[in-house]
Design an enzyme around this catalytic site. Sequence first.
Site, short mmCIF file in Angstrom:
data_model
loop_
_atom_site.label_atom_id
_atom_site.label_comp_id
_atom_site.label_asym_id
_atom_site.label_seq_id
_atom_site.Cartn_x
_atom_site.Cartn_y
_atom_site.Cartn_z
CB THR A 129 5.08 3.84 1.94
OG1 THR A 129 4.47 4.45 3.08
CG2 THR A 129 5.58 2.47 2.31
CD GLU A 156 5.21 -0.96 1.53
OE1 GLU A 156 5.54 -0.73 0.35
OE2 GLU A 156 4.31 -0.34 2.11
CE LYS A 159 -14.70 -2.80 -3.18
NZ LYS A 159 -13.93 -1.78 -2.51
CD1 TRP A 181 -15.34 -5.52 -6.49
CD2 TRP A 181 -13.25 -6.29 -6.26
NE1 TRP A 181 -15.11 -5.72 -5.15
CE2 TRP A 181 -13.84 -6.20 -4.98
CE3 TRP A 181 -11.93 -6.75 -6.37
CZ2 TRP A 181 -13.17 -6.55 -3.82
CZ3 TRP A 181 -11.25 -7.10 -5.22
CH2 TRP A 181 -11.87 -7.00 -3.95
P1 ADP Z 1 4.07 4.16 -3.25
O1 ADP Z 1 4.82 4.50 -2.05
O2 ADP Z 1 3.67 5.21 -4.22
O3 ADP Z 1 2.98 3.17 -3.02
P2 ADP Z 1 5.67 2.20 -4.40
O4 ADP Z 1 6.65 2.40 -5.47
O5 ADP Z 1 6.05 1.44 -3.22
O6 ADP Z 1 5.26 3.60 -4.05
O7 ADP Z 1 4.32 1.69 -5.04
C1 ADP Z 1 3.92 0.39 -5.00
C2 ADP Z 1 2.63 0.23 -5.73
O8 ADP Z 1 2.72 0.68 -7.07
C3 ADP Z 1 2.23 -1.21 -5.87
O9 ADP Z 1 1.63 -1.69 -4.71
C4 ADP Z 1 1.29 -1.16 -7.05
O10 ADP Z 1 0.00 -0.76 -6.68
C5 ADP Z 1 1.89 -0.10 -7.90
N1 ADP Z 1 2.69 -0.74 -8.94
C6 ADP Z 1 4.01 -0.94 -8.96
N2 ADP Z 1 4.40 -1.53 -10.10
C7 ADP Z 1 3.28 -1.71 -10.83
C8 ADP Z 1 3.00 -2.28 -12.11
N3 ADP Z 1 3.94 -2.76 -12.88
N4 ADP Z 1 1.71 -2.30 -12.50
C9 ADP Z 1 0.72 -1.81 -11.75
N5 ADP Z 1 0.93 -1.26 -10.55
C10 ADP Z 1 2.18 -1.21 -10.09
#
Ligand code: ADP
Length: 546
Positions: free
Chosen positions: A185, A330, A439, A444
Amino acid sequence: MLGLMQDWPLTVDKFLTHAAQWHGRREVVSRSVEGPIVRTTYAELEQRAKRISNALLAMGVKPGDRVATLAWNSGRHMEAWYAIMGIGAVCHTLNPRLFADQLCYIINHAEDRIIFTDLTFLPVLMEHRHQMPTVETFIVLTDQDHMAKVDLKGALCFETLVETHSPDAKWGGFDENTAAGLCYTSGTTGNPKGVLYSHRSNFLHTLVTAQTDVMGIGSRDVVLPVVPMFHANAWGLTFTCPAIGAKMVMPGPKMDGESILELIETEGVTFSAAVPTVWQMLLQHMRATGAKFSTLKRVVIGGSAVPEAIIRAFHDDYGVEVIHAWGMTETSPLGTQASLTAELAELPYDEQIPYRLKQGRPPAGVQLKLTDDEDKRLPHDGTTFGRLKIKGPFIVGRYFKGDGGEILDEEGFFDTGDVATIDQHGFMQITDRAKDVIKSGGEWISSIEIENIACGHPKAALAAVIGVAHPKWDERPLLLVQLKPGETATRDEFLEFLVGKIAKWWMPDDVQFVSEIPLGATGKIDKKLIRQRMAGYVLPTAEPVG
Ligand code: ADP
């Protein structure tokens, strides 16, 4: 009683073997790091990958060993992947956009033995060579001519290995739960953590992504994965395309609007996938040049929320359908897609938009729930915000080496760290990352929603919203805007643009124009860095705190 069907382990090498046998002449076209466009076929790609498997075996690579790749999307990169996974070693994709220190941390944590690298990344590897004690060898994804210029002790040339090893390699034959890939990640909080995919999880994810309501692609499609192979496996496309026999077009290091458009037009691309910022660049280029798409039909956009302006521009100006998708490293990564249900597809286009803007519904194989902080389930009424939790056969169960400890709740769900709503049609909408939610007075505010609307302002290139300390309300939203080149704008222009589009109490307390909204390693707005940059900033509505 057990079923009596054949035992056929779900291992990913079978996708490429299938492609080589049944779609053997279908092409994989790459813009190479060296410059020229390189063409190969699935049949050739499989043979070359097997030669590389033999090279790895000759170097003593054993099942379970981690072999890394630091490379752009290309046919050679795919050959390295299948070569590694086919023999039961673990393909660790390194993200070159990470800082060198983080890269070294990840390489050491994974204990990578070999790194396949593009020429592009040799300088950083050379500079930090001494910080990677587990790495024995570098394999440079290039030919002998370019290799001559490489100055990395002990580095090997990919094309020499292809030439000198036999294509007779045995792939698979191991348990389907064997680890296949490792992806960290991006570590926006704490150190990066490793997600260790299995052959089985990747196989099942592939079958799911090939569904009509997910990627919706087939053998007649020409697929351009702009999303990098180092970003959650190019959203699975490097498995899905050979599995279905789609032609692949790999952009290599060039992901600017002009280069992407050139590939789309010259190769007849029908489908592509990328994060919103890539599409924003492409659309800007299209507008500036007056270009049109001749073959592109559908794009999947995810990684961060898709602004309405992008969905509309693709649909209204170019006749291309946008499918909004959500997922994370994940979740392999595809978790939900905003494909319309039969009922919603009947609506006029304008009424479909609110659903197309949501992150969508889970396919079979993904379970979702919303909970409060005490793990109590919340209603799917489209308005109640909660923690988004997810469960399924391609969702993480534990991080590599147990980092982070137990990560599943009592029902076996993983907490995504996202805050979301789910409506009566089953459409999930991310309202924020739990750590970015604003917040204000105990309620929120969704930073993402304000950003998306602000992004639709004709003068905005990018917009970001963060919560800033406020003595009365705890936090209030601040809108940061990066204007399109050459534009000027006032704070009031942007605030007026938001009137009527968001609740009154969500209205940002201020607008700041910045020369750059920073993006992180996976193309998302880097709010951590923005908060650091805005550390001394005080809202005009706040008395100076302290
Ligand atoms: P990182 O390691 O940067 O977190 P990931 O690609 O695993 O990389 O990121 C996952 C996160 O990206 C998600 O938990 C979410 O917050 C955000 N995300 C992914 N796709 C979307 C989407 N379509 N809209 C909003 N947020 C998104």
